[in-house]
Design a protein around this motif. Structure first.
Motif, short mmCIF file in Angstrom:
data_model
loop_
_atom_site.label_atom_id
_atom_site.label_comp_id
_atom_site.label_asym_id
_atom_site.label_seq_id
_atom_site.Cartn_x
_atom_site.Cartn_y
_atom_site.Cartn_z
N ASN A 239 2.48 17.89 -11.42
CA ASN A 239 3.92 18.21 -11.45
C ASN A 239 4.57 17.31 -10.90
O ASN A 239 4.71 17.18 -9.58
CB ASN A 239 4.01 19.50 -10.82
CG ASN A 239 5.14 20.14 -11.12
OD1 ASN A 239 6.24 19.35 -11.31
ND2 ASN A 239 5.50 21.48 -10.95
N GLY A 240 5.41 16.38 -11.69
CA GLY A 240 6.22 15.14 -10.96
C GLY A 240 7.35 15.51 -10.02
O GLY A 240 7.78 15.02 -8.97
N ASN A 241 7.90 16.80 -10.31
CA ASN A 241 8.89 17.42 -9.44
C ASN A 241 8.53 17.68 -7.89
O ASN A 241 9.03 17.85 -7.21
CB ASN A 241 9.57 18.79 -10.04
CG ASN A 241 10.32 18.45 -11.30
OD1 ASN A 241 10.88 17.19 -11.30
ND2 ASN A 241 10.32 19.31 -12.18
N THR A 242 7.07 17.81 -7.81
CA THR A 242 6.55 18.15 -6.41
C THR A 242 5.78 16.92 -5.70
O THR A 242 5.22 17.13 -4.67
CB THR A 242 5.48 19.52 -6.71
OG1 THR A 242 4.20 18.75 -7.64
CG2 THR A 242 6.21 20.56 -7.48
N VAL A 243 5.73 15.91 -6.45
CA VAL A 243 5.05 14.86 -5.86
C VAL A 243 5.81 14.12 -4.70
O VAL A 243 7.16 13.91 -4.80
CB VAL A 243 4.74 13.69 -6.73
CG1 VAL A 243 4.30 12.46 -6.05
CG2 VAL A 243 3.66 14.31 -7.77
N THR A 244 5.14 13.68 -3.68
CA THR A 244 5.64 13.00 -2.55
C THR A 244 5.00 11.36 -2.53
O THR A 244 3.97 11.34 -2.70
CB THR A 244 5.54 13.70 -1.07
OG1 THR A 244 6.30 14.84 -1.35
CG2 THR A 244 6.29 12.69 0.10
N PRO B 73 0.66 -1.36 -0.10
CA PRO B 73 0.20 -0.02 0.02
C PRO B 73 0.85 1.18 -0.03
O PRO B 73 1.61 1.46 0.77
CB PRO B 73 -0.87 -0.23 1.33
CG PRO B 73 -0.63 -1.41 1.81
CD PRO B 73 0.69 -2.02 1.23
N LEU B 74 0.59 2.10 -1.01
CA LEU B 74 1.52 3.45 -1.21
C LEU B 74 0.36 4.60 -1.38
O LEU B 74 -0.69 4.60 -1.70
CB LEU B 74 2.36 3.29 -2.33
CG LEU B 74 3.46 2.04 -2.38
CD1 LEU B 74 4.25 2.08 -3.61
CD2 LEU B 74 4.66 2.46 -1.26
N VAL B 75 1.09 5.76 -1.10
CA VAL B 75 0.16 6.88 -1.26
C VAL B 75 1.07 8.05 -2.18
O VAL B 75 2.16 8.38 -1.80
CB VAL B 75 -0.26 7.49 0.08
CG1 VAL B 75 -0.82 8.81 -0.14
CG2 VAL B 75 -0.79 6.61 1.06
N LEU B 76 0.27 8.54 -3.18
CA LEU B 76 1.08 9.55 -4.04
C LEU B 76 0.20 10.93 -3.28
O LEU B 76 -0.81 11.15 -3.30
CB LEU B 76 0.36 9.33 -5.20
CG LEU B 76 1.16 10.00 -6.48
CD1 LEU B 76 2.67 9.08 -6.52
CD2 LEU B 76 0.52 9.80 -7.87
N GLY B 77 1.34 11.57 -2.81
CA GLY B 77 0.94 12.78 -2.39
C GLY B 77 1.08 14.13 -3.35
O GLY B 77 2.21 14.20 -3.77
N VAL B 78 0.16 15.00 -3.66
CA VAL B 78 0.27 16.04 -4.26
C VAL B 78 -0.61 17.31 -3.87
O VAL B 78 -1.62 17.13 -3.32
CB VAL B 78 -0.13 15.47 -5.87
CG1 VAL B 78 -1.33 15.12 -5.84
CG2 VAL B 78 0.31 16.99 -6.76
N ARG B 79 0.08 18.44 -3.73
CA ARG B 79 -0.58 19.58 -3.22
C ARG B 79 -1.58 20.07 -4.59
O ARG B 79 -1.36 19.89 -5.43
CB ARG B 79 0.34 20.85 -3.11
CG ARG B 79 1.54 20.62 -2.11
CD ARG B 79 0.75 20.87 -0.48
NE ARG B 79 1.85 20.56 0.55
CZ ARG B 79 1.18 20.41 1.79
NH1 ARG B 79 -0.02 20.45 2.09
NH2 ARG B 79 2.17 20.35 2.86
N PRO B 80 -2.72 20.85 -3.91
CA PRO B 80 -3.79 21.21 -4.79
C PRO B 80 -3.28 22.07 -5.97
O PRO B 80 -3.67 22.02 -7.21
CB PRO B 80 -4.60 21.90 -3.94
CG PRO B 80 -4.59 21.17 -2.39
CD PRO B 80 -3.17 21.00 -2.46
N GLU B 81 -2.28 22.92 -5.77
CA GLU B 81 -1.83 23.77 -6.72
C GLU B 81 -0.95 23.14 -7.81
O GLU B 81 -0.61 23.54 -8.84
CB GLU B 81 -1.02 24.97 -5.99
CG GLU B 81 0.11 24.53 -5.50
CD GLU B 81 -0.03 24.55 -3.99
OE1 GLU B 81 0.88 24.72 -3.00
OE2 GLU B 81 -1.28 24.17 -3.73
N HIS B 82 -0.46 21.92 -7.43
CA HIS B 82 0.23 21.15 -8.50
C HIS B 82 -0.51 20.14 -9.23
O HIS B 82 -0.04 19.33 -10.01
CB HIS B 82 1.48 20.55 -7.87
CG HIS B 82 2.35 21.43 -6.98
ND1 HIS B 82 3.07 21.17 -5.97
CD2 HIS B 82 2.87 22.63 -7.54
CE1 HIS B 82 3.63 22.26 -5.63
NE2 HIS B 82 3.52 23.19 -6.66
N VAL B 83 -2.03 20.02 -9.17
CA VAL B 83 -2.85 19.25 -9.76
C VAL B 83 -3.43 20.22 -11.23
O VAL B 83 -3.93 21.25 -10.86
CB VAL B 83 -4.09 18.89 -9.12
CG1 VAL B 83 -4.92 18.11 -9.94
CG2 VAL B 83 -3.75 18.25 -7.89
#
Length: 365
Positions: free
Chosen positions: A338-343, A274-284
């Motif tokens: 934005n792939g550079n901002t994903v955790t 189980p993994l989680v892709l984290g992304v801020r709303p401004e990077h969607v």
């Protein structure tokens, strides 16, 4: 002023462990925020630094001197509380001068120092007024004045703006930060308000259940959260979480979710399950050409921007877009990140995987 060093600080109340082996350094002259929800241990940590609580174990150094088992009276600390704690039978001048008079300072010197503090805080016109009739903002300025006039090694502030209304609280936060910049005082400030912490702090410790989740400068904590708790606690709206089963391979710059490849910063750690892709709303970003899609379920107009809530196969996600974008509930939209901002997080532990983008932050956080 003074550097404050905390080493393996722990506090137990009977069987309850309120603070669990905390370590961090507060630089000389820093505005340092202890941030977290109610019951996380932030106020207990502040009280131990101030000497109002003695630690169960660990060390506290103020200006190079170990003070962990000394009472507050021997630490040269000034404390500002949420509820002001003023003397109601005294006027403003007497409230501010009281610490100096109790130390036996000559009256001429007391008058000079009170006048200087009143000028700094902009309260010269209310010095002879009783504190009972003052507004919340003026009463807080008086409380600050009583702390400042002593010129202590450090200031401890326990949610000092919490009793003010939202609009005036923001104004006082700006004033307090400006006052700090003029004085260069080492300040430790407790708050549960992440916006206040981001606005005012040089450094932030984020606490949860007595544990330090992350420690660093506001921008790093926002951009590269060390845990899912930090990612969700910091930001409005908070970071989006898309859950999936898959493999994150060390050395790769992508992960596969629901058959789609998503770019991420080159991973230093690997994980599977189980993994989680984290992304801020401004990077969607909404894109008709994107193969990964979802259904718009709500839009929230905010003036220059709007928040679009989208239901995806991996959970709901919020996108912050320009208000000019035409998006309606029920639409099927494509999503790009934005792939550079994903955790990437491990779902079971909530801990972020190290990547080329966040490894510097996580190494020091």
């Amino acid at each position: 002023m003074a550097e404050i060093v905390i080493k393996n600080l722990r506090k137990d109340f009977g069987d309850f462990n309120a603070v669990k082996s905390s370590s961090f350094t507060i630089g000389d002259g820093e505005f340092f925020m202890l941030l977290g929800p109610s019951g996380c241990g932030k106020t207990t940590t502040l009280r131990m630094i101030a000497g109002l609580e003695l630690p169960t174990s660990g060390e506290i150094y103020i200006d190079g001197e170990e003070v962990g088992q000394r009472p507050a009276s021997e630490r040269d600390i000034a404390f500002v509380f949420q509820m002001f704690a003023l003397y109601p039978h005294m006027n403003v001048r007497k409230n501010i001068s009281y610490p100096l008079i109790s130390q036996g300072m000559p009256r001429a010197k007391v008058k000079e120092k009170v006048a200087e503090v009143a000028r700094i805080l902009g309260i010269e016109d209310i010095l002879d007024r009783p504190v009972g009739g003052l507004s919340g903002g003026d009463r807080q300025r008086v409380a600050l004045g009583r702390a400042i006039v002593r010129e202590p090694k450090a200031f401890m502030m326990d949610e000092p703006l919490g009793a003010l209304d939202a609009e005036f609280r923001e104004h006082m936060a700006e004033e307090l930060r400006a006052l700090h910049d003029r004085m260069g005082a080492t300040t430790v400030y407790v708050t549960h308000d992440q916006l206040e912490a981001m606005q005012m702090g040089d450094k932030i410790v984020v606490m949860n259940h007595g544990v330090i989740e992350q420690f660093g400068v506001p921008q790093d904590i926002y951009d590269w959260p060390a845990t899912m708790f930090v990612a969700e606690f910091i930001g409005s709206p908070p970071m989006n979480f898309l859950r999936f089963d898959g493999v994150a391979e060390a050395g790769r710059g992508s992960v596969q979710m629901n058959g789609h490849d998503f770019l991420v910063p080159d991973l230093r750690d690997g994980a599977k399950g189980p993994l989680v892709l984290g992304v801020r709303p401004e990077h969607v970003h909404l894109s008709e050409a994107a193969p990964y899609r979802g259904k718009v379920i709500a839009t929230e107009y905010l003036g220059t921007t709007q928040i679009v809530t989208i239901k995806t196969p991996n959970g709901e996600i919020k996108a912050r877009t320009g208000s000019e974008a035409s998006v309606n509930a029920g639409e099927n939209v494509g999503l790009e990140f934005n792939g550079n901002t994903v955790t990437v997080f491990e779902a079971n532990t909530g801990i972020a995987l190290r990547s080329a983008a966040n490894e510097r932050v996580l190494a020091h956080g």
